[in-house]
Structure formats: C-alpha cells, structure tokens
Enzyme design. Structure first.
Site, PDB file in Angstrom:
ATOM      1  N   GLY A 177      77.145  -3.148 -23.567  1.00 38.08           N
ATOM      2  CA  GLY A 177      77.733  -2.823 -22.278  1.00 38.08           C
ATOM      3  C   GLY A 177      76.882  -1.838 -21.496  1.00 38.08           C
ATOM      4  N   SER A 178      77.554  -0.934 -20.807  1.00 39.25           N
ATOM      5  CA  SER A 178      76.856  -0.055 -19.862  1.00 39.25           C
ATOM      6  C   SER A 178      75.967   1.001 -20.520  1.00 39.25           C
ATOM      7  CB  SER A 178      77.873   0.627 -18.950  1.00 39.25           C
ATOM      8  OG  SER A 178      78.483  -0.322 -18.100  1.00 39.25           O
ATOM      9  N   THR A 179      76.053   1.184 -21.831  1.00 35.72           N
ATOM     10  CA  THR A 179      75.111   2.109 -22.474  1.00 35.72           C
ATOM     11  C   THR A 179      73.683   1.606 -22.316  1.00 35.72           C
ATOM     12  OG1 THR A 179      75.382   1.040 -24.638  1.00 35.72           O
ATOM     13  CG2 THR A 179      76.811   2.931 -24.150  1.00 35.72           C
TER      14      THR A 179
ATOM     15  N   LYS B  20      72.372   0.541 -19.719  1.00 31.74           N
ATOM     16  CA  LYS B  20      71.846   0.934 -18.414  1.00 31.74           C
ATOM     17  C   LYS B  20      70.809   2.049 -18.535  1.00 31.74           C
ATOM     18  CE  LYS B  20      76.057  -0.508 -16.002  1.00 31.74           C
ATOM     19  NZ  LYS B  20      77.337  -0.089 -15.382  1.00 31.74           N
TER      20      LYS B  20
END
Length: 484
Positions: free
Chosen positions: A213-215, A217
């Site tokens: 997921g957004s980790t 990014k």
C-alpha cells in the site's frame, strides 16, 4: 581341468568381483548419501543421543534439551517462551525437518560441524560438543511487538539502522515449537497446525509478502528526488485530483476527499497519503526508474538471507502506464514483507545507507569461542544523504501532524508512513494495514527502524488503517528499543 568346471570357476570369480565392486561403490560413493537420507533412522538416533546446542537471545538460552521417557531417541528439544520466538528459532523436531535458525545451523547445534572438532574428536571420530547461535534479537523489543500484535494476524520487524541487527521478528498467530519436538506427539500437533486456517506456521515477518500500500510511496518519492524530477520535498508537483489512470476512464481518488492533494508537494502528499500524486509520479518516472530504486532497497532480491531466506518482495515488470500508476501507491503486483519495508525506513534513517540486515550476531563453540562473527555487515548507499534528509523531514511531518500520529514516542524523533492496502477483487475483502517508521532517541542517540503489517484483526472494516492498527504496534516496538 574340465572345461565345464573352468567355466563355472570363472563365472563364480566374476560374481565375486562384481560383489566387491558393488560393495566398494556403496561404501565409498553412496555411503554418505545413505547416511544423509532423511529416512535413515540412525541419523535421528545420533542427533538426539545428547543435548543440542542452544539459540541465545539477550544473553540467555531460549532453547534446551530434556531426556525422553521412552523410545530410542534419548533427548528432545525444548523451548522457553516458544511462541514468542517461533519466528526466529523455528523448530527442531524428532519427526520433521528443522526450520528457521534450527534448520540453518543444524550441524552446529548437533555437534557435527567440522569447526567444532578437536584433534581428539577427529582421531576418535566422536561427535563434538555442540555449538551455540547468538542472535541479535532484543527480548524487550520482541516482547513489545508480540504483545502489541496480540490476537491480530500479522508480522513485525525491527532493525537497528546503524548496524543492521534485527532486534525483533514476530509473526502472529504463533505456535509453540515444543508441540512438534516429540516424535510420539508431533503428528497430532502437525495436523492441527497445518489445518488451522490462520496458518500459524507461516512466518509473516520474513516470508509473507503482501501489497505494501502507501508505505511504498517512500520508494517512489526517493526515486523522484534522486532522479531530479523534483528538487525537494517542498516543490509542488503537477498532480490533478482526481487522477485519471492513463489509457482508462477510471479516476484514482484519495481516502480523504478534503485533503489538499491537488498539485501537492511530496511532503504534503506523504502527510495526507495522496494517491493521485504518487500514481502520476510513478508514470512520469517510468516503471524502469521506479523498479531500479525498489531494487536498490532490496525488492526482487531472491537471495535475501538474514540468515533465514526471506521471501522475495516484488516490483513487477512489463506493465502498461495504468498498471505502473497503481504500483506508485503500492498496489497492482507490488508485494513486500515487513522485513523489506523495515529496510526502506532503515536506509532513510541511516542517511541513505542500508546495512545488511541480520538476526545472528555470531556462532560459538561450546566454550563460547567465536567460530564466525556476522556483525561486520556490508553497507551500500541507496540514496544520497540529501535525499535521505528530505525524506526524514517529510516522514516526521507524517507522524507529527499527518496520518501517523499514533506512532509518536515521547522523548524521541519519529518519522513514518502509513499504508492501507486493498485486498481482494475490487477491494472486496478487509484491507491490509501497514506502518513503517524510524525512531531516534533525543537523549541516548539510539535508533530503530520498524515495519508492521496487520493482515487481519477484529476491527470493523471502516476502522482498518495503518495509523489505527499498525502504528500503535510500531510505537510499542520503538519505545522498547529506544528506552535508556
């Protein structure tokens, strides 16, 4: 001599020679293979004829050996706090092949490692006194992670960014390795464990890659800064909100529709976890540049041994632009283990340099003399110190006033990144909650990098988030690691 007798004698001689050749072949060429065969009962009898060496955590043994009450196997393995350390020790079983550190260091722990033999052992061909495995695990950090995860299904890893020492590796739900050590009862325990739908034998800390997921990014941001696509985390990006995935009519939105994500800076985009910013950023960089940065952090490494072989974290290839966009937010076919995401935070915290992670400090003989030391780990530069400093600043904003406020640790500087990864077709199943971070004590200078993945919990779907489920676990781990 009678011709018939002569022929019979020659034939008999050839048979004897054939038997001698076969015996010689078996003894000198196949003997070792037969000795090593897993079905050779003598191996188990020999292995468990004496106590095994031990696995050491925090200066004390978390393994042991105890006499059996019956049968031809004299001793069996025992574990102290077995469920707590199962993801580290694995198990040594009379019935099944050993796993984790028990499997990797079988020869050392049962005394057959050639480095353990004295001159007298060599002359008499006696088995040497077994050696010990000294781990890097910090019992306080391990316990903090285990208790904070509680009845959640997930994994957590803590790493010292300066040394690469793995301070904790926890997987829940866990199991008690002692249930598998006795050949008389191991079968029943094995059946129960392998049929459990929660899969307690899976090491979720090291060997359960899931969409981060957004980790992820953080990896995309690192690639953008290193490539020069943006000069700093405070330069505004060109990011419409919503962002239409290239070649489709699908709009990619943000979890918080009121977040200031239009043309947001990297700092703001990390603070609010803006999907539009990083999806477009991945497309603008191109999959090759994102992949190159991911691989520098450790993705796609199929030989990541710590010394347990970690499952490969994957950044895919051969994607179309819309798929590349989704990888920018840690979706599509991107997968990562908690170990991998802890490595990302560790490199950022350590000025852009990644020290090879390892959970064994040294192996010793029975007297404590070091046979091999692993603490002089290799280091490689992942990103420049300038990029690392900027990412640290942005990650600290996430914790101080963004989506990661539950990870604040009094008396320490903490930077982090949340992630809530979609699960199932059209996100039909409960999402995975992620949090990766680093903490630096303001007084002692101690540092730690952590990653937590919660695969399943009893929280309502609307309450599943990296900040809500994973960040409190990371906080507990960092507090334990940074305490004076």
């Amino acid at each position: 001599m009678n011709k018939t007798i002569r022929r019979a004698s020659v034939f008999s001689l050839l048979l004897v020679l054939a038997l001698l050749v076969r015996a010689t072949w078996v003894q000198f060429y196949e003997g070792q293979a037969l000795a090593d065969d897993k079905d050779n009962r003598r191996n188990a009898i020999e292995t468990y004829s004496a106590p095994l060496g031990n696995i050491i955590v925090g200066g004390r043994s978390v393994t042991g050996s105890t006499p059996t009450k019956s049968g031809d196997l004299t001793y069996k393995r025992t574990y102290t706090d077995g469920a707590l350390y199962a993801a580290v020790t694995g198990y040594a079983s009379q019935a099944y092949a050993p796993t984790q550190l028990e499997g990797i260091y079988t020869d050392l722990l049962n005394g057959t490692d050639s480095r353990l033999k004295s001159v007298m052992d060599t002359l008499t061909n006696e088995r040497a006194e077994p050696g010990n495995v000294v781990t890097t695990i910090d019992p306080d950090v391990q316990k903090a992670a285990y208790e904070a995860l509680g009845d959640k299904k997930g994994g957590a890893v803590a790493v010292d960014p300066k040394t690469g020492k793995i301070l904790a590796a926890v997987s829940t739900p866990s199991y008690n390795p002692s249930s598998l050590t006795d050949a008389n009862t191991a079968g029943t325990a094995w059946q129960k464990l392998t049929s459990d739908p929660e899969k307690p034998l899976v090491n979720r800390a090291l060997r359960q890659p899931l969409p981060p997921g957004s980790t992820f990014k953080l990896v995309v941001a690192a690639a953008a800064l290193e490539d020069g696509l943006y000069s700093s985390v405070d330069e505004r990006t060109d990011s419409p909100d919503p962002y239409t995935l290239p070649g489709t009519s699908r709009d990619l939105t943000n979890e918080n529709p009121n977040a200031p994500c239009t043309n947001a800076t990297i700092r703001t985009a990390l603070e609010y976890s803006c999907n539009n910013v990083f999806a477009k950023m991945a497309v603008k960089l191109g999959q090759d540049k994102v992949k190159a940065m991911a691989e520098k952090f450790g993705f796609n490494d199929d030989k990541l041994d710590v010394p347990v072989r970690a499952y490969t974290s994957v950044y895919p290839s051969d994607m179309d632009p819309s798929q590349t966009a989704l990888t920018g937010i840690g979706q599509f076919d991107v997968t990562a283990t908690p170990l991998q995401m802890a490595m990302v935070s560790a490199a950022i915290a350590n000025g852009g340099k990644l020290v090879s992670p390892h959970m064994v400090s040294q192996i010793t003989d029975s007297g404590g003399d070091v046979l091999e030391d692993y603490d002089d780990a290799s280091t490689k530069e992942i990103v420049s110190s300038s990029t690392a400093e900027q990412l640290q600043s942005a990650m600290e904003t996430v914790v101080n006033k963004g989506t990661g406020t539950n990870a604040k640790v009094p008396g320490s500087t903490v930077g982090g990144k949340t992630g809530t990864a979609q699960h199932g077709e059209n996100n039909s199943q409960v999402p995975y909650a992620w949090f990766t971070s680093y903490g630096k004590s303001d007084s002692s200078g101690k540092e730690v990098a952590v990653a937590v993945m919660v695969e399943q919990s009893d929280a309502a779907r609307s309450e599943v988030s990296g900040n809500g489920l994973a960040a409190p676990v990371a906080k507990a781990m960092m507090q334990a690691a940074l305490k004076d």
